[in-house]
Design an enzyme around this catalytic site. Structure first.
Site, mmCIF file in Angstrom:
data_model
loop_
_atom_site.group_PDB
_atom_site.id
_atom_site.type_symbol
_atom_site.label_atom_id
_atom_site.label_comp_id
_atom_site.label_asym_id
_atom_site.label_seq_id
_atom_site.Cartn_x
_atom_site.Cartn_y
_atom_site.Cartn_z
ATOM 1 N N GLU A 20 -8.707 -5.883 -70.895
ATOM 2 C CA GLU A 20 -9.145 -7.313 -70.406
ATOM 3 C C GLU A 20 -9.419 -8.183 -71.630
ATOM 4 O O GLU A 20 -10.441 -8.939 -71.551
ATOM 5 C CB GLU A 20 -10.103 -7.252 -69.311
ATOM 6 C CG GLU A 20 -9.583 -6.701 -68.185
ATOM 7 C CD GLU A 20 -10.404 -6.711 -66.799
ATOM 8 O OE1 GLU A 20 -11.339 -7.354 -66.858
ATOM 9 O OE2 GLU A 20 -9.715 -6.126 -65.854
ATOM 10 N N GLU B 156 -5.573 -0.483 -64.032
ATOM 11 C CA GLU B 156 -6.857 -0.609 -62.970
ATOM 12 C C GLU B 156 -6.117 -1.185 -61.691
ATOM 13 O O GLU B 156 -5.509 -2.384 -61.703
ATOM 14 C CB GLU B 156 -7.703 -1.622 -63.574
ATOM 15 C CG GLU B 156 -8.707 -1.017 -64.970
ATOM 16 C CD GLU B 156 -9.532 -2.044 -65.057
ATOM 17 O OE1 GLU B 156 -10.242 -2.572 -64.239
ATOM 18 O OE2 GLU B 156 -10.054 -1.816 -66.286
HETATM 19 O O1 AHR Z 1 -13.262 -1.432 -62.731
HETATM 20 C C1 AHR Z 1 -14.326 -2.109 -62.984
HETATM 21 C C2 AHR Z 1 -14.079 -3.290 -63.873
HETATM 22 O O2 AHR Z 1 -12.962 -4.319 -63.411
HETATM 23 C C3 AHR Z 1 -13.506 -2.811 -65.075
HETATM 24 O O3 AHR Z 1 -14.734 -2.543 -66.093
HETATM 25 C C4 AHR Z 1 -12.991 -4.052 -66.047
HETATM 26 O O4 AHR Z 1 -11.779 -3.751 -66.519
HETATM 27 C C5 AHR Z 1 -12.372 -4.642 -64.533
HETATM 28 O O5 AHR Z 1 -12.515 -6.163 -64.525
#
Ligand code: AHR
Length: 526
Positions: free
Chosen positions: A207, A330
């Site tokens: 991110e 994610e």
């Molecule tokens: O999964 C939780 C968080 O969500 C992670 O650390 C981040 O990459 C995302 O914003």
């Protein structure tokens, strides 16, 4: 009111009653069924559904690593080198393909050398993203990579770009993968591991548009080029797969800029993050949600199809041969934490809503497997949409676990394209396609079709046509519960588990199916 008026009113009332009755009656009789056509014939040219679509994510967050995977080798909980034996057995059975670690936002604060060598010499740090807890670094690189070996999962390491350096990350690559004599392989040997692990998957930051450094896509592209240059395929046959930190949901400009600026030979994958969430300011309870909240969550989950389609189209412009993979590292449902738990630990229960998210999303990935090469559900244990929850020495498997397990038949199978004409799941003025599906043929020639009905109020009838191949038998499994809000708890761990499904009838080249409300089914055809 005149007599005439009264007659008109009665007539109108009667007419509308008759109309409503006809509507309800014919509506239910003529509820057009969903039709699905699977191209089940010759599949030599079809893409493979990468097993890595069935990958997971474990961050140093809450009780994900500590108490989830790792209890330490002095724990009374049965363990192997500190890793819980019950967890190892469950994840192996589910066929976990790869595991992403150590973050997440945590990754861009993590300095890997803090987590190697004798444990009593490792420095403690504060986990500034997740609850401000003390991270004692007792679980580090060796523990993670040895754990991946126990799980039979490929490691996927997220490197620190935000607060790290090119040297630090290239040293890490060397520490885990190099065979030759150099300071990093010497350090590994001194730490008790002679043979390198050979890690293939590397994330270059996480991110980068947010917690990874608040960079612009142009700036990050240059950073990526620099880091990637020094992350070489060291001195053995380990080919590194470098994944760029990707877009936040529908930030198409991020993907476009990276694809334009990064030469094809420096990148193997580009990430995408998208969570099924109603609204960051107003999330729902994980268990006590209304149907409106359920609908809104499913709408956000199904949006993954649009995201993958549009990000892929951008990638196609710059990479028509599809060398670069879209890595959805994610995804999953994100709700309020369980009452009374630390808000920084992201601990949430997991209901049949999560099974719906998992089934529908995995169908999307399977159907886009020409570009989606890996996906990592967030997160594996005790965090967000977990497949496992632990409490002391107890462990439960969530509905999401069972979907992952039922769907593992698609791993490395050949995709079979299908066309779904779905009936709607209607709530008020909103509607969503009720049914989603994906299909594949495995190496033994068995065809599998996974089906999800997200409609929590109605069973849906499906007419499934099999084009190009004859089958003689069908059998299947179903995951369903009385209410979509149902979940497995530590008091009732076996409430939800897959059962045999008998609602599919094969006749000629057609299967008629009645798919219960809020259910996931996987069929096996021979
Ligand atoms: O999964 C939780 C968080 O969500 C992670 O650390 C981040 O990459 C995302 O914003």
């Amino acid at each position: 009111m005149s007599l005439n008026n009264i007659r008109i009113n009665i007539n109108m009332k009667t007419k509308s009653l008759i109309f409503a009755a006809l509507f309800i009656c014919c509506g239910s009789f003529s509820r057009a069924q969903t039709s699905i056509t699977v191209a089940a014939g010759d599949n030599a040219a079809n893409p493979t559904i990468s097993k890595y679509i069935y990958s997971h994510f474990a961050e140093h967050l809450g009780h994900g690593i500590y108490e989830g995977f790792y209890v330490g080798d002095t724990s009374h909980i049965p363990n192997t080198y500190g890793i819980r034996n019950d967890v190892i057995a469950a994840l192996k059975k589910m066929k976990i393909a790869a595991l992403r670690w150590p973050g997440g936002c945590f990754a861009d604060t993590y300095h890997w050398k803090d987590g190697v060598g004798p444990r009593d010499k490792r420095p403690a740090i504060i986990n500034k993203w997740w609850g401000g807890t003390v991270e004692d670094n007792s679980f580090g690189t060796n523990e993670f990579l040895n754990m991946c070996e126990l799980l039979g999962a490929d490691p996927y390491i997220s490197g620190n770009v935000g607060s790290g350096s090119v040297q630090e990350l290239s040293d890490w690559v060397n520490y885990v993968s190099s065979d030759s004599k150099n300071p990093m392989s010497d350090l590994r040997k001194a730490n008790g591991r002679d043979k390198p692990w050979k890690v293939k998957f590397w994330g270059i930051g996480n991110e980068a548009w947010g917690c990874g450094g608040n960079m612009t896509p142009d700036y990050y592209s240059n950073e990526f080029r620099k880091y990637s240059t020094f992350m070489t395929n060291w001195d053995n046959d380990n080919r590194i797969y470098r994944v760029a930190s990707g877009a936040n949901s529908d930030d198409y400009n991020w993907t476009e800029t990276l694809m334009k600026n990064i030469p094809n030979d420096l990148i193997e994958g580009i990430a995408l993050h998208h969570y099924a969430i109603i609204d960051w300011g107003h999330k729902s309870s994980a268990t006590q949600y209304t149907e409106q909240q359920y609908f809104a969550t499913m709408k956000s989950a199904l949006y993954m199809d649009t995201l993958v389609t549009r990000h892929s189209a951008i990638m196609d412009k710059y990479d028509p041969k599809k060398k670069v993979g879209l890595i959805v590292d994610e995804w999953g449902g994100w709700y309020d934490v369980e009452p009374g738990t630390n808000p920084g630990f992201l601990y949430q229960q997991n209901t049949m809503r999560d099974a719906m998210i998992a089934g529908a999303t995995l169908n999307i990935f399977n159907n886009h497997c020409d570009r989606v090469r890996m996906a990592n559900l967030a997160q594996c244990i005790n965090v967000l949409q977990a497949v496992i929850l632990t409490h002391g020495d107890k462990m439960i498997l969530t509905p999401t676990y069972y979907v992952m397990e039922m769907y593992n038949v698609h791993q490395n199978a050949t995709q079979l394209p299908l066309v779904v004409k779905s009936e709607d799941y209607i709530l008020g003025l909103g509607k969503l396609p009720a049914i989603s599906a994906s299909a594949s043929r495995d190496k033994d020639g068995v065809t599998h079709i996974s089906l999800v009905n997200i409609d929590p109020d109605h069973a849906h009838k499906i007419s499934l046509n099999l084009d190009g191949k004859k089958f003689s038998s069908v059998k299947g499994n179903i995951l369903v519960s009385a209410k979509v809000q149902d979940y497995n708890s530590f008091d009732e761990p076996g409430k939800i588990a897959p059962k045999e499904f008998s609602g599919a009838n094969l006749k000629g080249n057609n299967i008629s199916i009645s798919l219960p409300a809020a259910s996931v089914v996987v069929l096996a055809l021979n």
